[in-house]
Scaffold this motif. Structure first.
Motif: not given
Ligand SMILES: CCCCCCCCCCCC(=O)SCCNC(=O)CCNC(=O)[C@H](O)C(C)(C)COP(=O)(O)OP(=O)(O)OC[C@H]1O[C@@H](n2cnc3c(N)ncnc32)[C@H](O)[C@@H]1OP(=O)(O)O
Length: 150
Positions: A60-62, A68-70, A73-80, A105-108, A128-139
């Protein structure tokens, strides 16, 4: 958007092998809906002829994140959250229907349903909720890791 194939994740692209979770047959049906046909490989057996719950969550996460990327929207999983409703058999034809339910907003918000192909009985449901990445996330991540000396 017409039905088109959704690309594999970075790991599968880098290793040039078939999808490690078995989710190769993945097509977008519209800008907000997609369908995956797959089977749980025997290697992910958790009980007798039954999929490990971690496989179900990982798939499901995958697929939800990849879809979403398709859509651009470049995003990461916030909740699942996964509701496990019935055992998932290994090596049987399965289907996932997924959709982007809402964008705030950035929440999907995405949902997915796993069933046996041809069945209307849900085996597992994901939300689940996927949050759109801000520029420079991985950096920023790399900089944090460097500060830790890793
Ligand atoms: C080839 C191209 C590849 C493109 C890139 C593709 C990458 C694919 C990666 C593969 C997928 C994965 O395995 S991902 C791996 C597992 N996940 C992660 O590693 C994520 C780790 N967490 C984080 O990095 C961070 O917590 C983020 C990015 C999720 C949020 O940090 P942020 O960017 O500083 O944003 P932040 O201001 O805190 O939040 C933005 C908005 O999202 C909401 N929000 C934040 N966290 C949550 C949450 N848990 N549940 C609900 N809502 C949330 C906030 O309330 C806010 O809402 P509002 O105030 O705006 O309304």
């Amino acid at each position: 958007m017409t039905a088109d194939l959704v690309s594999p994740c970075r790991g599968c692209q880098m290793s040039r092998t078939p999808c490690r979770f078995g989710a190769d047959d993945f097509v977008a049906l519209s800008e907000t809906a997609a369908r995956v046909r797959l089977a749980c490989p025997a290697a992910f057996e958790g009980g007798p002829r039954v999929a490990h719950g971690g496989w179900t969550a990982a798939v499901f996460d995958d697929v939800l994140g990849r879809f979403l990327v398709h859509t651009g929207v470049k995003s990461v999983t916030a909740t699942l959250t996964v509701d496990y409703l019935l055992p998932v058999p290994v090596e049987q034809p399965l289907e996932i229907h997924l959709e982007i339910a809402a964008r705030e907003g950035r929440r999907n918000h995405l949902t997915g349903v796993l069933r046996l192909q041809g069945s209307d009985r849900d085996l597992a449901v994901a939300r689940g909720v996927w949050v759109e990445l801000r520029p420079g996330h991985f950096e920023r991540h790399q900089a944090r890791m460097a500060e830790l000396g890793t």
